[in-house]
Structures are given as structure tokens and as C-alpha cells.
Design a protein around this motif. Structure first.
Motif, PDB file in Angstrom:
ATOM      1  N   GLY A  35       0.799  -1.222   0.000  1.00  0.00           N
ATOM      2  CA  GLY A  35       0.000   0.000   0.000  1.00  0.00           C
ATOM      3  C   GLY A  35       0.828   1.267   0.000  1.00  0.00           C
ATOM      4  N   ALA A  36       2.003   1.210  -0.624  1.00  0.00           N
ATOM      5  CA  ALA A  36       2.893   2.382  -0.662  1.00  0.00           C
ATOM      6  C   ALA A  36       2.386   3.403  -1.674  1.00  0.00           C
ATOM      7  N   LYS A  37       2.911   4.601  -1.551  1.00  0.00           N
ATOM      8  CA  LYS A  37       2.557   5.664  -2.480  1.00  0.00           C
ATOM      9  C   LYS A  37       3.321   5.460  -3.784  1.00  0.00           C
ATOM     10  N   PRO A  38       2.644   5.325  -4.913  1.00  0.00           N
ATOM     11  CA  PRO A  38       3.352   5.095  -6.179  1.00  0.00           C
ATOM     12  C   PRO A  38       4.062   6.358  -6.655  1.00  0.00           C
ATOM     13  N   PRO A  39       5.071   6.205  -7.494  1.00  0.00           N
ATOM     14  CA  PRO A  39       5.743   7.382  -8.048  1.00  0.00           C
ATOM     15  C   PRO A  39       4.829   8.085  -9.045  1.00  0.00           C
ATOM     16  N   THR A  40       5.088   9.354  -9.258  1.00  0.00           N
ATOM     17  CA  THR A  40       4.334  10.084 -10.284  1.00  0.00           C
ATOM     18  C   THR A  40       5.095  10.139 -11.601  1.00  0.00           C
ATOM     19  N   CYS A  41       6.381   9.738 -11.579  1.00  0.00           N
ATOM     20  CA  CYS A  41       7.191   9.805 -12.793  1.00  0.00           C
ATOM     21  C   CYS A  41       8.296   8.749 -12.729  1.00  0.00           C
ATOM     22  N   VAL A  42       8.601   8.153 -13.892  1.00  0.00           N
ATOM     23  CA  VAL A  42       9.709   7.210 -14.006  1.00  0.00           C
ATOM     24  C   VAL A  42      10.684   7.759 -15.047  1.00  0.00           C
ATOM     25  N   ILE A  43      11.930   7.975 -14.630  1.00  0.00           N
ATOM     26  CA  ILE A  43      12.988   8.440 -15.525  1.00  0.00           C
ATOM     27  C   ILE A  43      13.838   7.236 -15.895  1.00  0.00           C
ATOM     28  N   CYS A  44      14.069   7.054 -17.168  1.00  0.00           N
ATOM     29  CA  CYS A  44      14.800   5.868 -17.643  1.00  0.00           C
ATOM     30  C   CYS A  44      16.113   6.279 -18.308  1.00  0.00           C
ATOM     31  N   ALA A  45      17.154   5.474 -18.069  1.00  0.00           N
ATOM     32  CA  ALA A  45      18.485   5.787 -18.597  1.00  0.00           C
ATOM     33  C   ALA A  45      18.591   5.575 -20.097  1.00  0.00           C
ATOM     34  N   ASN A  46      17.616   4.882 -20.708  1.00  0.00           N
ATOM     35  CA  ASN A  46      17.559   4.818 -22.173  1.00  0.00           C
ATOM     36  C   ASN A  46      16.130   4.524 -22.605  1.00  0.00           C
ATOM     37  N   ASP A  47      15.869   4.633 -23.891  1.00  0.00           N
ATOM     38  CA  ASP A  47      14.504   4.449 -24.401  1.00  0.00           C
ATOM     39  C   ASP A  47      14.036   3.006 -24.281  1.00  0.00           C
ATOM     40  N   ALA A  48      14.963   2.050 -24.388  1.00  0.00           N
ATOM     41  CA  ALA A  48      14.559   0.646 -24.245  1.00  0.00           C
ATOM     42  C   ALA A  48      13.989   0.385 -22.852  1.00  0.00           C
ATOM     43  N   HIS A  49      14.636   0.940 -21.831  1.00  0.00           N
ATOM     44  CA  HIS A  49      14.079   0.826 -20.479  1.00  0.00           C
ATOM     45  C   HIS A  49      12.684   1.436 -20.421  1.00  0.00           C
ATOM     46  N   ALA A  50      12.530   2.602 -21.042  1.00  0.00           N
ATOM     47  CA  ALA A  50      11.231   3.275 -21.025  1.00  0.00           C
ATOM     48  C   ALA A  50      10.156   2.409 -21.676  1.00  0.00           C
ATOM     49  N   ILE A  51      10.504   1.713 -22.753  1.00  0.00           N
ATOM     50  CA  ILE A  51       9.544   0.836 -23.432  1.00  0.00           C
ATOM     51  C   ILE A  51       9.102  -0.288 -22.499  1.00  0.00           C
ATOM     52  N   GLY A  52      10.063  -0.889 -21.785  1.00  0.00           N
ATOM     53  CA  GLY A  52       9.715  -1.938 -20.825  1.00  0.00           C
ATOM     54  C   GLY A  52       8.857  -1.428 -19.693  1.00  0.00           C
ATOM     55  N   VAL A  53       9.170  -0.239 -19.199  1.00  0.00           N
ATOM     56  CA  VAL A  53       8.386   0.372 -18.116  1.00  0.00           C
ATOM     57  C   VAL A  53       6.963   0.659 -18.580  1.00  0.00           C
ATOM     58  N   LEU A  54       6.821   1.212 -19.776  1.00  0.00           N
ATOM     59  CA  LEU A  54       5.491   1.528 -20.314  1.00  0.00           C
ATOM     60  C   LEU A  54       4.635   0.268 -20.457  1.00  0.00           C
ATOM     61  N   ARG A  55       5.251  -0.830 -20.880  1.00  0.00           N
ATOM     62  CA  ARG A  55       4.496  -2.082 -21.010  1.00  0.00           C
ATOM     63  C   ARG A  55       3.991  -2.560 -19.649  1.00  0.00           C
ATOM     64  N   ALA A  56       4.866  -2.505 -18.644  1.00  0.00           N
ATOM     65  CA  ALA A  56       4.464  -2.944 -17.307  1.00  0.00           C
ATOM     66  C   ALA A  56       3.334  -2.068 -16.752  1.00  0.00           C
ATOM     67  N   LEU A  57       3.451  -0.755 -16.941  1.00  0.00           N
ATOM     68  CA  LEU A  57       2.394   0.155 -16.463  1.00  0.00           C
ATOM     69  C   LEU A  57       1.070  -0.149 -17.158  1.00  0.00           C
ATOM     70  N   HIS A  58       1.134  -0.357 -18.457  1.00  0.00           N
ATOM     71  CA  HIS A  58      -0.085  -0.654 -19.226  1.00  0.00           C
ATOM     72  C   HIS A  58      -0.753  -1.940 -18.733  1.00  0.00           C
ATOM     73  N   GLU A  59       0.053  -2.970 -18.494  1.00  0.00           N
ATOM     74  CA  GLU A  59      -0.506  -4.250 -18.065  1.00  0.00           C
ATOM     75  C   GLU A  59      -1.074  -4.196 -16.648  1.00  0.00           C
ATOM     76  N   HIS A  60      -0.622  -3.231 -15.853  1.00  0.00           N
ATOM     77  CA  HIS A  60      -1.170  -3.055 -14.503  1.00  0.00           C
ATOM     78  C   HIS A  60      -2.293  -2.019 -14.476  1.00  0.00           C
ATOM     79  N   GLY A  61      -2.708  -1.555 -15.633  1.00  0.00           N
ATOM     80  CA  GLY A  61      -3.816  -0.615 -15.699  1.00  0.00           C
ATOM     81  C   GLY A  61      -3.476   0.791 -15.242  1.00  0.00           C
ATOM     82  N   VAL A  62      -2.188   1.129 -15.260  1.00  0.00           N
ATOM     83  CA  VAL A  62      -1.757   2.472 -14.859  1.00  0.00           C
ATOM     84  C   VAL A  62      -1.696   3.354 -16.098  1.00  0.00           C
ATOM     85  N   ARG A  63      -2.400   4.472 -16.081  1.00  0.00           N
ATOM     86  CA  ARG A  63      -2.476   5.340 -17.254  1.00  0.00           C
ATOM     87  C   ARG A  63      -1.268   6.275 -17.324  1.00  0.00           C
TER      88      ARG A  63
END
Length: 369
Positions: free
Chosen positions: A262-290
Motif C-alpha cells: 500500500g505504498a505511495k506510487p511514483p508520479t514519474c519514471v525516468i529511464c536511462a535509455n529508451d529501451a528501459h522506457a519501453i519496458g516500463v510503459l508495457r508494465a504500467l499498461h498491463e497493470h492498468g496504470v495510465r
């Protein structure tokens, strides 16, 4: 990498068998009168034993101008190095120079292996060497390599060994013929921090790249420095690779932990490259996070097609074309064939090319304070 056992004998093989230097072998090949008769006979016996056949470039070793540039590149499976190499080649061709490219797996780099990659360049008497050294191991190997020619090392400003520390390892005569060029990672991360802070984000995750890569080390160091004196709270998620798959798995783990405790989620994720960002976006999408309504995402590199993602990715755009151009200009200057390359940014002992954030729809004002 192809086995070195299958290649034809080189001048260095002849030199080792004869117990002389490769320069002595060169003088024998070019019929120099300065070689003692006994030495000449030893070299000729080694040539016969190995069935060595000098290439055209070997026969021309007495020349001081081969009009060839040697390029040793690590990180070639990534967008930035490939784009940089293309820009280097374009300017080399415009100056009627041939680029001899050697690709290596930087992860496996040892000093002995790196020196082996230098051998064909030394044998061809290239006029200069350009080395793309993304990792600490490859950077140190590039500094310690037995090159007498001018060398331009393309790397990042920070890592296990700083640029000034590395330059002190070189003899004075080689120091004046060596330069380091890179992207302004430090300045770019400071700009990302200001942008995200201005959008009201205070609770942020930072996905860091593998720390033996100098780019990843520099970006994380710059990010932490920017956060240290700001109201932003940042937690680092350390990745061992640049791959989207690993970032996806780690983001899944973060989201599951947040849900469990029940922790407070982050409001932003900064990624060291675009590939990381793509993986993060997929995980957020699959968890229903807009995205960006609940969580914003920022990448780095501006890879092709990230502007057409859903949503289009906010990222940092390094000017890889300008980097390649500046590297080649620096090489020409060290060869005595052009004016000194002018850099708009120069710090930490390295000439830097700017990188700027590109604002797209994956970044929005923070939904929560």
C-alpha cells in the motif's frame, strides 16, 4: 567474433617468430638498408616459415600517409554508436580518407584482446585511430593501447576512471595526440530534472543502466546530484543491462510491491535509455496504470519510432550526427589536416556535444503532490 586462428599470418606474427619489432619487419619488406644482415635473414626465414604475403598496405609502410583511419567500436548493437559511426564515415569520405572499421564486443574486452584488435591497424599504418569506448574496461584499454598514432576516444565524461586520471597514464608525447569526445550526459540529465520538477513531480523512480557503462554511470551521477539539493525524492532501480525486458520485469516487481504494502506510487519514471522506457510503459499498461495521467515516463536517446508510441515518448535527443562530425574533425586536427575542433561545451577533460530533452505526451503535470 571470428576466430583469430583462421586469419592469414600478419606482420606481427613474423615479428614474434623472428624476435624483432614489427617496425623492423616493415623495413625488411621495404628493402631498407638500415637493417643488419643477420636480422634481415631472421626476418626472411620467419616470412618463409609462415608463408607471409605482405598486403599492398604493408608494402607502403614506409609512407607517413596511408590516408586510412582506423576505427575500433564497441556498443555497435545500439542506436547511438551506429549513428555516430555513419557520421564519422561520411566526413572521412568527404576528406578522401578510408575508414577501416573493427567491431568488438566491449563486454568481453581485455587489454590483450584490445591490443589484438589494434594489430591490423598498426600493420596498415593508419594515420589516426578513433575508438568508441562505452564501457570502463574498453576505455582503459583504449588509453593503454600501444598506439603511436593520434587517437580520438569517444566515451562519456564519468566512470570508474576519470578523463584526467586516464590522460595522466599516457606519456607526455602521446597525451598531446589524444583527445576524448562525448555527449553532454551531465547537462542533459540536469535539464531533465528541471523539466520534471517544473511539472510538479516530487516522487520519482530512476531506472539506471549497467554501471560499467560510462553513459549509465554519468547519467545516474548527474541525476543524483540534481536531486540532492531539490525537493524531489528519487529511488534508483538498478538494471544490469540496457534491455527493455529487464526493465519490464523490474517495473512489474515495483508495482507488485506497491500494491502489496500500500505504498505511495511514483508520479514519474525516468529511464536511462529508451529501451528501459519501453519496458516500463508495457508494465504500467498491463497493470492498468495510465500514462501520463497517473505516471509520467521519460527516456533517453530518442530512438527511431519512440515519437509514434502510445503515448509518444518524452526523451533526450543526443546529437549523434554532430558527435560523429566533431570526432572526425578532432581526428583531422590531430593529424595536422584541419583546424582545431571547437566544442560549445568542454568540461571534465572532454569535448562535449549537446543533448536536449524532447517534450512529448508521456510527460504531464503530476497528478498528486
Amino acid at each position: 567474433m571470428a576466430s583469430r586462428r583462421t586469419r592469414r599470418p600478419s606482420m606481427f606474427d613474423v615479428a614474434r617468430l623472428a624476435g624483432v619489432s614489427h617496425q623492423t619487419v616493415s623495413r625488411v619488406i621495404n628493402h631498407s638498408a638500415s637493417v643488419a644482415a643477420d636480422t634481415r635473414r631472421k626476418v626472411m626465414r620467419a616470412i618463409d616459415e609462415l608463408d607471409y604475403r605482405p598486403s599492398n598496405s604493408a608494402r607502403a609502410l614506409a609512407s607517413r600517409n596511408s590516408r586510412m583511419i582506423g576505427l575500433i567500436a564497441g556498443g555497435q548493437r545500439f542506436y547511438g554508436p551506429v549513428t555516430t559511426i555513419a557520421a564519422i564515415e561520411t566526413l572521412a569520405r568527404a576528406n578522401e580518407l578510408t575508414l577501416n572499421v573493427v567491431l568488438m564486443h566491449n563486454v568481453e574486452c581485455t587489454q590483450q584482446q584490445f591490443n589484438g584488435f589494434c594489430e591490423p591497424l598498426l600493420e596498415q599504418e593508419v594515420d589516426a585511430a578513433i575508438i568508441l569506448a562505452p564501457t570502463d574496461a574498453m576505455f582503459e584499454a583504449a588509453i593503454r593501447a600501444p598506439l603511436s598514432q593520434p587517437r580520438v576516444i569517444v566515451t562519456s565524461s564519468h566512470g570508474a576512471m576519470s578523463i584526467p586520471e586516464a590522460m595522466r597514464l599516457l606519456p607526455r608525447e602521446k597525451r598531446s595526440k589524444t583527445s576524448c569526445v562525448g555527449i553532454d550526459q551531465y547537462g542533459a540529465m540536469a535539464e531533465v530534472h528541471r523539466l520534471v520538477l517544473d511539472y510538479g513531480h516530487r516522487n520519482v523512480l530512476y531506472f539506471a543502466g549497467p554501471q560499467d557503462w560510462r553513459d549509465a554511470y554519468t547519467r545516474l551521477r548527474a541525476w543524483n546530484k540534481a536531486c540532492f539539493s531539490s525537493p524531489m525524492s528519487s529511488v534508483t532501480v538498478q538494471c544490469s543491462s540496457w534491455d527493455a525486458g529487464e526493465a519490464y520485469q523490474r517495473m512489474n516487481h515495483v508495482l507488485e510491491n506497491i500494491g502489496r504494502i500500500g505504498a505511495k506510487p511514483p508520479t514519474c519514471v525516468i529511464c536511462a535509455n529508451d529501451a528501459h522506457a519501453i519496458g516500463v510503459l508495457r508494465a504500467l499498461h498491463e497493470h492498468g496504470v495510465r500514462v501520463p495521467q497517473e505516471v509520467s515516463v521519460v527516456g533517453f536517446d530518442d530512438m527511431p519510432a519512440v515519437d509514434n508510441m502510445t503515448p509518444p515518448l518524452t526523451t533526450v535527443r543526443p546529437d549523434f550526427d554532430a558527435l560523429g562530425t566533431q570526432v572526425m574533425r578532432d581526428a583531422l586536427y590531430l593529424m595536422g589536416k584541419g583546424p582545431e575542433a571547437a566544442f560549445s561545451i568542454s568540461s571534465h577533460g572532454i569535448g562535449l556535444v549537446p543533448a536536449k530533452p524532447v517534450l512529448r505526451k508521456s510527460l504531464a503535470p503530476a497528478a498528486r503532490a
